[in-house]
Design a protein around this motif. Structure first.
Motif, PDB file in Angstrom:
ATOM      1  N   LEU A 305       0.482  -1.000  -0.063  1.00 26.66           N
ATOM      2  CA  LEU A 305       0.155  -0.181   0.108  1.00 26.66           C
ATOM      3  C   LEU A 305       0.807   1.771  -0.063  1.00 26.66           C
ATOM      4  N   GLY A 306       1.607   1.162   0.900  1.00 20.63           N
ATOM      5  CA  GLY A 306       2.460   2.644   0.322  1.00 20.63           C
ATOM      6  C   GLY A 306       3.059   2.617  -0.852  1.00 20.63           C
ATOM      7  N   THR A 307       4.256   1.508  -1.355  1.00 26.54           N
ATOM      8  CA  THR A 307       4.201   1.417  -2.730  1.00 26.54           C
ATOM      9  C   THR A 307       3.535   2.366  -3.645  1.00 26.54           C
ATOM     10  N   ALA A 308       2.000   1.912  -3.622  1.00 28.96           N
ATOM     11  CA  ALA A 308       1.604   2.387  -4.299  1.00 28.96           C
ATOM     12  C   ALA A 308       0.781   4.158  -3.805  1.00 28.96           C
ATOM     13  N   MET A 361      -2.769  -3.332 -11.394  1.00 30.64           N
ATOM     14  CA  MET A 361      -2.815  -4.374 -11.311  1.00 30.64           C
ATOM     15  C   MET A 361      -2.587  -4.506  -9.161  1.00 30.64           C
ATOM     16  N   LEU A 362      -1.658  -3.971  -9.300  1.00 34.31           N
ATOM     17  CA  LEU A 362      -1.702  -3.690  -7.653  1.00 34.31           C
ATOM     18  C   LEU A 362      -2.456  -2.776  -6.664  1.00 34.31           C
ATOM     19  N   LEU A 363      -3.295  -2.344  -7.319  1.00 34.82           N
ATOM     20  CA  LEU A 363      -4.438  -1.788  -6.028  1.00 34.82           C
ATOM     21  C   LEU A 363      -5.616  -2.769  -6.399  1.00 34.82           C
ATOM     22  N   GLY A 364      -5.522  -3.853  -7.784  1.00 39.46           N
ATOM     23  CA  GLY A 364      -7.083  -5.281  -7.529  1.00 39.46           C
ATOM     24  C   GLY A 364      -6.208  -6.029  -6.581  1.00 39.46           C
ATOM     25  N   GLU A 365      -5.120  -6.160  -6.788  1.00 40.78           N
ATOM     26  CA  GLU A 365      -4.855  -7.259  -5.628  1.00 40.78           C
ATOM     27  C   GLU A 365      -5.025  -6.803  -4.065  1.00 40.78           C
ATOM     28  N   LEU A 366      -4.358  -5.676  -4.067  1.00 40.38           N
ATOM     29  CA  LEU A 366      -4.455  -4.817  -1.905  1.00 40.38           C
ATOM     30  C   LEU A 366      -5.746  -5.501  -1.602  1.00 40.38           C
ATOM     31  N   PHE A 367      -7.368  -4.868  -3.255  1.00 40.22           N
ATOM     32  CA  PHE A 367      -8.324  -5.471  -2.270  1.00 40.22           C
ATOM     33  C   PHE A 367      -9.239  -6.375  -2.282  1.00 40.22           C
ATOM     34  N   ARG A 368      -8.120  -6.592  -3.111  1.00 39.88           N
ATOM     35  CA  ARG A 368      -8.575  -8.922  -3.363  1.00 39.88           C
ATOM     36  C   ARG A 368      -8.063  -9.538  -1.624  1.00 39.88           C
ATOM     37  N   GLY A 370      -7.644  -7.645   1.763  1.00 40.86           N
ATOM     38  CA  GLY A 370      -8.696  -6.736   2.397  1.00 40.86           C
ATOM     39  C   GLY A 370      -7.591  -5.784   3.107  1.00 40.86           C
ATOM     40  N   VAL A 371      -7.388  -5.224   2.204  1.00 38.01           N
ATOM     41  CA  VAL A 371      -6.746  -3.905   2.636  1.00 38.01           C
ATOM     42  C   VAL A 371      -7.910  -2.478   2.737  1.00 38.01           C
ATOM     43  N   ASP A 372      -7.240  -2.530   3.424  1.00 38.97           N
ATOM     44  CA  ASP A 372      -8.790  -0.891   4.587  1.00 38.97           C
ATOM     45  C   ASP A 372      -9.270  -0.612   2.183  1.00 38.97           C
ATOM     46  N   ALA A 373     -11.015  -0.689   2.411  1.00 42.92           N
ATOM     47  CA  ALA A 373     -11.327  -0.053   1.582  1.00 42.92           C
ATOM     48  C   ALA A 373     -11.160   1.267   1.637  1.00 42.92           C
ATOM     49  N   ASP A 374     -11.283   1.943   1.951  1.00 38.23           N
ATOM     50  CA  ASP A 374     -11.053   3.680   2.181  1.00 38.23           C
ATOM     51  C   ASP A 374     -10.399   3.596   1.960  1.00 38.23           C
ATOM     52  N   ALA A 375      -8.881   3.590   2.023  1.00 39.57           N
ATOM     53  CA  ALA A 375      -7.657   3.279   2.006  1.00 39.57           C
ATOM     54  C   ALA A 375      -7.110   3.430   0.136  1.00 39.57           C
ATOM     55  N   VAL A 376      -8.101   2.293  -0.716  1.00 41.87           N
ATOM     56  CA  VAL A 376      -8.223   1.960  -1.539  1.00 41.87           C
ATOM     57  C   VAL A 376      -8.813   2.907  -2.840  1.00 41.87           C
ATOM     58  N   ARG A 377      -9.873   3.349  -2.139  1.00 43.70           N
ATOM     59  CA  ARG A 377     -10.459   3.675  -2.547  1.00 43.70           C
ATOM     60  C   ARG A 377     -10.468   4.904  -3.436  1.00 43.70           C
ATOM     61  N   GLU A 378      -9.255   5.693  -1.870  1.00 43.26           N
ATOM     62  CA  GLU A 378      -8.133   6.925  -2.011  1.00 43.26           C
ATOM     63  C   GLU A 378      -7.587   7.083  -3.403  1.00 43.26           C
ATOM     64  N   LEU A 379      -6.741   5.951  -3.948  1.00 40.77           N
ATOM     65  CA  LEU A 379      -6.153   5.871  -4.908  1.00 40.77           C
ATOM     66  C   LEU A 379      -7.215   5.116  -6.633  1.00 40.77           C
ATOM     67  N   LEU A 454     -13.026  -5.821 -11.285  1.00 43.14           N
ATOM     68  CA  LEU A 454     -13.363  -5.621 -10.466  1.00 43.14           C
ATOM     69  C   LEU A 454     -13.568  -4.091  -8.958  1.00 43.14           C
ATOM     70  N   LEU A 455     -12.835  -3.804  -8.989  1.00 41.02           N
ATOM     71  CA  LEU A 455     -12.972  -2.384  -7.700  1.00 41.02           C
ATOM     72  C   LEU A 455     -14.534  -1.556  -8.464  1.00 41.02           C
ATOM     73  N   ALA A 456     -14.899  -1.627  -9.487  1.00 40.62           N
ATOM     74  CA  ALA A 456     -15.871  -1.088  -9.664  1.00 40.62           C
ATOM     75  C   ALA A 456     -17.168  -1.565  -9.144  1.00 40.62           C
ATOM     76  N   GLU A 457     -16.601  -2.661  -9.528  1.00 36.02           N
ATOM     77  CA  GLU A 457     -17.785  -3.683  -8.963  1.00 36.02           C
ATOM     78  C   GLU A 457     -18.398  -3.878  -7.383  1.00 36.02           C
TER      79      GLU A 457
END
Length: 714
Positions: A305-308, A361-368, A370-379, A454-457
Motif C-alpha cells: 500500500l505504501g508503494t502504491a 494491477m497492484l490496486l486490484g490485489e490490495l483490494f483482493r 482485504g486492505v482497507d477499502a477506504d485506502a484503496v478507494r482513495e487511489l 473488480l474495483l468498479a463492481e
C-alpha cells in the motif's frame, strides 16, 4: 562495474567488499572497514557520495583485518589487529570498528590492549568527500565539479560542495579528536588489559540542512529508529515452519532482505516503500517496486500500500520529453542526486511502459487481500488516470496495443523489464525498431482492465462499469492473440516492432502473459511446453531467451540469463492455467539455486545448463539483495501452495503441490483483511486452515478474477 557486491558483512566469490544499508544511506567498504579513494567505495546518502575515503591508521600503519561480524543489514563489526608494539613479536592491540549506517553513519572505535603495559597510540582517520553522484561513481566517471569548502574546529570537521545552485555537505563530529582538513587525530593511552573508546558521527547536510543521525550517542542502540523498525518488521510478518532447513533459511533471508530494502518517504516518514536493490538502486522504482509488492503482498500488505501511495503521488501531470512525464503515467524511478536532476531535468524519470498498468494491477490485489477499502478507494482516481494514459499516450498509434519509444536520446532505449539496449531482439538477433509493443505489457494491460472491473463492481457498486472494463479486457485478448501468435513457431512473439512486424524470439516474456491471463487457453499447453523445453529451461530457472536464438549468450544481462523473478512469474502463470507439474519444476529449480547461493537469490544468474555445471554460475555484477529476487521465494511458496485469496468474492483456494521434504508445513499469522490466518499442509495434501475473516470460505473453484476464459468458439 564487473564486481559482485556483498551485503551485511558477507563476501561473495568475486568481491571482498562489504555493503551496509538503511533507508536512503548505504556504505561500500573494504573488509577491514576502510573506504578506498578512487574506487566505487564510499558512504552514500540520497544518491550522493558523502564520504569517498575513510582510512584508519594506528601509529602510521595499516591495521591487519581479522574478520567482519554482521548481525543486521545496517551494522557491522570490523575486527583488526594492530602491528606489534616496539620490542614485541606479537600484536597486543585489537582494533574494533563498530559501524552503523542510517542517515549517514556512526562508527564506534575501540582499542583493546591485551598486553601488560600501557599502549600509547596515535590513531588517525583520513577523510575525503567528493560529493559525486551515485551514477558517476557506478560508471567510473567521477569529476570534480563546483566549489568545495572545508571547515574545522574542536572535534568537528565539515566539508561542502556547491554546484548548480545546490549544496551537499557532510559534518563529522568526534569528541576529543583533533581535526584538520581531511583528518581526525586521536592520541589515546590504553591501560594494560584495558580499553579505549571513541565515537564518530557522520551526518549528511543537504542544502544547508543537517540530517538528524539515526544512531545518536545519547540513545541505546536498541532504541535507535533502524533497530526499532527492523525488530518490528521481523515480529509482524507471517512465520513459516518446516523441517526443510534449506527452505527455512531461504525464506528467512528473503524476509530479512525485504525489510532491509525498505525506504521511507521523507515527506511521510511513516510510509514505507520497497527499493529496487542494493547497492546502486536504493530508490523507488515503478516496475521493480510494484512487482516486488505484488509478490510479497502476503508478507506485508502495508508495504504494498505504501508503494502504491508514493507512486500515486508522483504520477505524471504534465508532458515533458526530457523526463518522459505524461499525464497519468507512473514513474520509472525517483532519484535525489544533483547530477540526476541535471541530466533528466528533474529527480523523477518516467521512462517505463509497464509501471502504469502494473500500478492498477497492484490496486486490484490490495483490494483482493482485504486492505482497507477506504485506502484503496482513495487511489481510484489515480487508477483511472493511469488507464487514461494507457489508452491515450500508451497506445501511440491507435492499434489497441501499448508501445514505447523514448522521447529523447537521454532516456532508456528499451522501457520494459528487459531494459538493456539489446534486450529486445528477434530470432535472428535483429534489434527491435521502435515503437515497440511488448507481449507482456499487453498482458499487464489486460490484467489492469480486469482489476478495474473488480474495483468498479465491489468498491463502487458499478456493475455497468465493471462490464465495460471486462469487455475491454476480452477485446484486447482477442486482438493480442491475432497479432502476437506465431502459428509456424508455436509461441507468442516477444513484441511487435514499429512496422508491426513480430519480434519472433522464443523468450520468457510470454510466461508473464500466462500470469496475467491474456493467453488463449487453447494455446496454453503449447506455451507451457515451450517454456519448459531444454532450450528455455536451464535447470535453475527459465532463460530469458532460448539457446536456439541468434542473440543467446548465457553470460549476458537479458539474452539467455536466468532472472529468478522472471521464473517466478512464469511459474505463477503456469499454475494459473493448471500446469502444476510445470510450475513445480520451475519453483524447485529456483529454490535449489537459492540454496546454492546461501539462501539469497541474486538479481540474475548465468544461463548455463545445470547438466553442464553442478552449481549455478553467478552473474558478476548482479545486485544482491535485489527486491524482486528477494520476494521470489515467498512468491514461489504461494505458487507451490496453489494459494489464491479474494476477500471481495469470499474465495480462498489452496491446492498444494509441495515436495514431501517441505511437509508438514505450517504458516502462521497471514494477514487477511483484519484477521490473521493460519495454514497447515500435511502429508497427502491435507490442508487445515483457521483464523479466517468472516465471509471468506475455502473452495476448490477459481476466483472469477483469475479464472481462465475459454477459447473463442471456432
Amino acid at each position: 562495474m564487473g564486481e559482485g557486491w556483498t551485503f551485511a558483512g558477507e563476501a561473495s566469490g568475486s568481491s571482498d567488499l562489504v555493503t551496509l544499508l538503511e533507508g536512503s544511506s548505504f556504505c561500500l567498504s573494504e573488509r577491514g572497514g576502510d573506504l578506498v579513494a578512487g574506487t566505487p567505495q564510499g558512504l552514500f546518502h540520497r544518491d550522493t557520495r558523502i564520504l569517498s575515503a575513510w582510512h584508519l591508521r594506528l601509529d602510521d600503519a595499516e591495521v591487519d583485518p581479522l574478520t567482519v561480524i554482521a548481525q543486521e543489514p545496517y551494522e557491522a563489526l570490523f575486527l583488526g589487529r594492530a602491528r606489534p608494539r616496539p620490542g614485541r613479536s606479537e600484536a597486543t592491540v585489537l582494533v574494533e570498528r563498530h559501524r552503523f549506517v542510517g542517515a549517514g553513519m556512526r562508527e564506534d572505535l575501540v582499542l583493546r590492549n591485551l598486553g601488560n603495559e600501557a599502549a600509547a597510540c596515535h590513531l588517525t582517520l583520513r577523510v575525503e568527500a567528493d560529493f559525486a553522484d551515485l551514477f558517476e561513481v557506478k560508471e567510473g566517471r567521477v569529476e570534480s565539479r563546483g566549489q568545495y569548502g572545508v571547515d574545522y574546529g574542536d572535534g568537528v570537521l565539515a566539508m561542502t560542495r556547491h554546484h548548480h545552485g545546490q549544496s551537499r555537505g557532510v559534518r563529522i563530529v568526534a569528541k576529543d579528536a583533533v581535526c584538520s582538513p581531511g583528518q581526525l587525530t586521536f592520541r589515546p593511552v590504553v591501560p594494560p588489559r584495558g580499553t579505549w573508546r571513541a565515537s564518530v558521527l557522520v551526518t549528511p547536510v543537504v542544502d544547508g540542512v543537517e540530517t538528524p543521525t539515526s544512531f545518536p550517542l545519547e540513545r541505546p542502540l536498541e532504541q535507535a529508529a533502524p533497530s526499532v523498525r527492523t525488530s518490528a518488521w521481523r515480529q509482524s510478518g507471517p512465520r513459516v515452519h518446516t523441517r526443510d532447513e534449506s527452505l527455512s533459511n531461504t525464506l528467512r533471508r528473503s524476509c530479512q532482505d525485504l525489510g532491509a530494502l525498505r525506504i521511507f518517504d521523507p515527506e511521510r516518514p511513516d510510509t514505507p516503500v520497497v527499493a529496487a536493490g542494493a547497492p546502486w538502486f536504493m530508490a523507488l522504482f515503478g516496475r521493480d517496486s510494484v512487482l516486488t509488492a505484488l509478490m510479497a503482498l502476503p508478507l506485508d500488505p502495508q508495504l504494498a500500500l505504501g508503494t502504491a501511495r508514493v507512486l500515486a503521488r508522483h504520477q505524471g501531470t504534465a508532458t515533458d520529453p526530457v523526463t518522459e512525464e505524461e499525464p497519468g503515467k507512473i514513474p520509472h524511478e525517483l532519484r535525489f542526486g544533483v547530477e540526476a536532476s541535471l541530466a533528466l531535468g528533474g529527480t523523477v524519470y518516467y521512462g517505463t511502459v509497464d509501471a502504469t498498468p502494473l500500478f492498477v494491477m497492484l490496486l486490484g490485489e490490495l483490494f483482493r487481500w482485504g486492505v482497507d477499502a477506504d485506502a484503496v478507494r482513495e487511489l481510484l482516481a489515480h487508477a483511472d488516470r493511469a488507464l487514461a494514459w494507457i489508452e491515450k499516450y500508451g497506445d501511440r498509434d491507435g492499434d489497441g496495443f501499448v508501445e514505447y519509444r523514448r522521447s529523447t536520446d537521454r532516456g532508456l532505449a528499451n522501457q520494459g523489464w528487459k531494459d538493456s539496449w539489446d534486450g529486445v531482439n528477434g530470432a535472428d538477433g535483429r534489434i527491435a525498431e521502435p515503437p515497440v509493443a511488448l507481449c507482456e505489457v499487453q498482458g499487464y494491460v489486460h490484467a489492469a482492465y480486469r482489476a478495474r472491473a473488480l474495483l468498479a463492481e465491489h468498491l463502487e457498486h458499478d456493475t455497468a462499469g465493471a462490464a465495460r472494463w471486462r469487455e475491454r479486457a476480452r477485446q484486447l485478448r482477442e486482438r493480442f492473440d491475432a497479432a502476437f501468435w506465431l502459428p509456424d513457431r508455436g509461441w507468442y512473439a516477444e513484441a511487435l516492432d514499429g512496422a508491426k512486424r513480430p519480434i519472433d524470439a522464443l523468450a520468457s516474456n510470454m510466461g508473464h502473459c500466462l500470469w496475467t491471463g491474456i493467453v488463449d487457453s487453447g494455446r496454453a499447453r503449447t506455451v507451457a511446453e515451450r517454456l519448459l523445453s531444454p532450450e528455455m529451461f536451464s535447470g535453475w530457472g527459465v532463460r530469458t531467451i532460448a539457446t536456439t536464438m541468434a542473440a543467446y549468450n548465457p553470460m549476458s544481462y537479458h539474452n539467455g540469463s536466468v532472472w529468478p523473478h522472471d521464473s517466478g512469474i512464469v511459474a505463477a502463470g503456469l499454475m494459473r492455467y493448471g500446469f502444476t507439474a510445470h510450475a513445480r519444476r520451475i519453483a524447485e529449480a529456483v529454490l535449489d539455486a537459492a540454496a546454492a547461493f546461501g539462501g539469497r537469490l541474486p538479481e540474475l544468474l548465468c544461463g548455463f545448463d545445470r547438466a553442464e555445471y553442478a552449481r549455478p554460475v553467478p552473474y558478476p555484477a548482479a545486485c544482491s539483495p535485489q527486491a524482486w529476487a528477494s520476494a521470489t521465494p515467498l512468491h514461489l511458496l504461494r505458487v507451490l501452495l496453489g494459494a489464491e485469496v479474494c476477500l471481495p468474492h469470499g474465495v480462498l483456494r489452496v491446492r498444494p503441490n509441495l515436495p514431501d521434504a517441505f511437509l508438514p508445513l505450517r504458516i502462521t499469522d497471514v494477514p487477511l483483511g483484519v484477521a490473521r490466518a493460519n495454514l497447515t499442509v500435511r502429508r497427502g495434501g491435507r490442508v487445515e486452515i483457521d483464523g479466517l475473516p468472516s465471509g471468506l470460505r475455502p473452495t476448490d473453484e477459481a476466483c472469477p478474477c483469475t479464472a481462465v476464459d475459454p477459447p473463442p468458439a471456432a
